[in-house]
Design an enzyme around this catalytic site. Structure first.
Site, PDB file in Angstrom:
ATOM      1  N   LYS A  82      43.714  37.383  50.912  1.00 50.73           N
ATOM      2  CA  LYS A  82      43.827  38.000  49.582  1.00 50.73           C
ATOM      3  C   LYS A  82      45.285  37.877  49.144  1.00 50.73           C
ATOM      4  CE  LYS A  82      42.759  42.512  47.429  1.00 50.73           C
ATOM      5  NZ  LYS A  82      42.320  43.894  47.703  1.00 50.73           N
ATOM      6  N   SER A 157      38.196  44.935  44.861  1.00 56.68           N
ATOM      7  CA  SER A 157      39.166  43.982  44.336  1.00 56.68           C
ATOM      8  C   SER A 157      39.319  42.715  45.190  1.00 56.68           C
ATOM      9  CB  SER A 157      40.526  44.661  44.210  1.00 56.68           C
ATOM     10  OG  SER A 157      41.022  45.015  45.478  1.00 56.68           O
ATOM     11  N   SER A 181      37.437  48.121  48.273  1.00 56.05           N
ATOM     12  CA  SER A 181      37.754  46.742  47.897  1.00 56.05           C
ATOM     13  C   SER A 181      37.447  45.665  48.922  1.00 56.05           C
ATOM     14  CB  SER A 181      39.224  46.633  47.506  1.00 56.05           C
ATOM     15  OG  SER A 181      39.361  47.017  46.170  1.00 56.05           O
TER      16      SER A 181
HETATM   17  N1  GLN Z   1      37.584  49.737  42.837  1.00 58.00           N
HETATM   18  C1  GLN Z   1      38.487  50.754  43.297  1.00 58.00           C
HETATM   19  C2  GLN Z   1      39.652  50.840  42.345  1.00 58.00           C
HETATM   20  O1  GLN Z   1      39.624  50.216  41.364  1.00 58.00           O
HETATM   21  C3  GLN Z   1      38.940  50.445  44.678  1.00 58.00           C
HETATM   22  C4  GLN Z   1      39.931  49.362  44.732  1.00 58.00           C
HETATM   23  C5  GLN Z   1      40.447  49.090  46.105  1.00 58.00           C
HETATM   24  O2  GLN Z   1      39.832  49.473  47.104  1.00 58.00           O
HETATM   25  N2  GLN Z   1      41.601  48.449  46.149  1.00 58.00           N
HETATM   26  O3  GLN Z   1      40.596  51.523  42.577  1.00 58.00           O
END
Ligand code: GLN
Length: 489
Positions: A82, A157, A181
């Protein structure tokens, strides 16, 4: 030598085995992965940066093998990262324009450990900007697509990582999980993803979003593959004061153990309104399979689970507003041109560099921390966090793992939730509590919908309970063999 497309179909563990037997070389595997990536990227868009020089690392790996000096099962295996991982000499954007042009001078700990064990890094994978999102639509770049249906999101994400693994461009990837994420995109793309216990993997050299929630973890096609990756990156790191100085278990041993004798807790709160019926039936079928394999199933209750999303969006935005203060046009990446004062340079750099969701969160986070609101929001959210953790402690006094859906729905269409941030936030309704409580969570594919979309089941463990999660996930993998299905690309 098998044809290149067949090499890409191997799981990480199967490739490691063949590298060990010297049936396949790392150069062959890496060239196959790069060729597949070049061929399908115009459809998938999982990569932000492909490292064409990866074959050099592969050649070095083959030289070690030839001398009997392989460093680990991962030696020579092509892996993606990532784009939130700081990588020496490779651009690192965290999915943001504000970091455009930033080429870090060092590797973070997880990356350094992968390289030290011989893994070949083929590139940096797409993500929501600063890991804020559940669909990869929060990006100034082309969003990655779901390999099972190019009209749908890969989740977020770590959506580029999930898409690249599902599309067989890499044999495994590292993601990060602050509120879901790793697990949510894994579920939406039909792969396995683990968020380890908070502190299990060093966060040194990972672009910070919400430091009390962020955790690095593996994503791959099988549970066994994730176990191999976690083994390589887990463990204490003096450079991260939140990394735990506790022994690392033998994860591969856990993979073979099976589900027999384990007690699984099924929380009522994770099977209520809003859960897609095909997700529910997939998860219930997985539970029935594990029961048939010797696990016991028990109802449990997580009464404060309903407050998790609300508490998360206070704690996470508060921490993000502080972490993102460092992007000011001075130290890294982009600087807005033409400003007449330092203050104006800060303002313009941040106005141009951050996207709308990041700005929304900086504003929210600044608000909940400001004088007069701190007690009402931030302090209260921290108290709710304690109640959520206690719910789990109570449940774990009776069960070995908690089982439920990873995501309330299968992959949704591009644009479907974009206009309503709250709808997007609810994509993580089942994953967020884990982060608030610091617990490990594993998402494993358990079914496909009538439309051919993957469904994931989530196993939540006690602190340091990764071995139990791996036993359960691997039992399901062996039973269902869903990882052998290929997306229709
Ligand atoms: N979707 C969640 C957010 O927008 C989690 C994102 C993540 O785990 N980085 O914060």
């Amino acid at each position: 030598m098998p044809p290149a497309s067949d090499i890409c179909d191997l799981t990480l563990a199967a490739l490691a085995e063949k590298l060990g037997q010297r049936e396949i070389s790392s150069v062959e595997a890496t060239e196959a992965a790069l060729a597949r990536t070049r061929a399908i990227e115009p459809k998938v868009h999982a990569f932000l940066h492909l490292d064409e020089t990866a074959t050099e690392a592969a050649r070095a790996s083959d030289a070690r093998r030839a001398k009997g000096e392989a460093r680990s099962p991962l030696d020579g295996v092509p892996i993606g990262l990532k784009d939130i991982f700081v990588t020496e000499g490779l651009p690192t954007t965290a999915g943001s324009r504000i970091l455009e042009g930033f080429v870090p001078p060092y590797d973070g700990t997880a990356v350094a450990r992968l390289r030290a064990r011989g893994a070949v890094i083929t590139g940096k994978l797409a993500m929501d900007e600063f890991a804020m999102g559940s669909s990869n639509e929060n990006t100034p770049f082309t969003p990655p697509r779901n390999p099972w249906d190019l009209g749908r999101v890969p989740g977020g994400s770590s959506g580029g990582s999930a898409a690249a693994v599902a599309a067989r461009e890499v044999f495994g990837a590292l993601g990060t999980d602050t509120g879901g994420s790793i697990r949510q995109p894994a579920a939406l793309c039909g792969i396995v993803g683990l968020k380890p216990t908070y502190g299990r993997v060093s966060r040194y050299g990972v672009v910070a979003f919400a430091s009390s929630l962020d955790q690095v973890g593996p994503m791959a096609r099988t549970t066994e593959d994730c176990a191999l990756l976690l083994q390589a990156i887990a463990g204490h790191d003096p450079l991260d004061s939140t990394s735990a100085d506790l022994p690392v278990a033998d994860y591969s041993a856990a993979v073979g153990r099976g589900a027999g004798g384990l007690t699984l807790g099924v929380p009522d709160e994770y099977f209520g309104a809003g859960l897609d019926p095909e997700v529910e039936s997939g998860v219930r079928a997985a539970l029935a399979r594990l029961e048939a394999a010797g696990a016991r199933v028990k109802r449990v209750s997580l009464p404060h689970a309903r407050y998790a999303v609300a508490a998360y969006y206070i704690v996470a935005t508060a921490e993000a507003s502080s972490n993102l203060a460092r992007y000011d046009g001075v130290k890294y990446g982009r600087r807005a041109p033409g400003a007449r004062s330092l203050h104006e340079m800060y303002l313009r750099t941040r106005a141009e560099g951050f996207g709308p969701e990041v700005k929304r969160r900086i504003m929210l986070g600044t608000y909940v921390l400001s004088a007069g609101y701190y007690d009402a929001y931030y302090l209260k959210a921290q108290r709710v966090r304690t109640l959520i953790r206690r719910d789990f402690e109570q449940a774990f006094s009776e069960v070995d793992a908690i089982v439920g859906p990873t995501s309330p729905t299968p992959a949704f269409r591009f644009g479907e939730k974009l206009a309503d941030p709250l709808q997007m936030y609810l994509a993580d309704i089942f994953t967020i509590a884990c982060n608030l409580a610091g617990l490990p969570g594993l998402s494993v594919p358990c079914a496909f919908t009538r439309d051919g979309l993957p469904v994931g089941v989530q196993f939540i463990g006690k602190p340091w309970g990764e071995p139990v999660l791996f036993s359960l996930g691997a039992a399901l993998d062996r039973d269902l063999s869903l990882h052998s299905l290929r997306p229709p690309l």
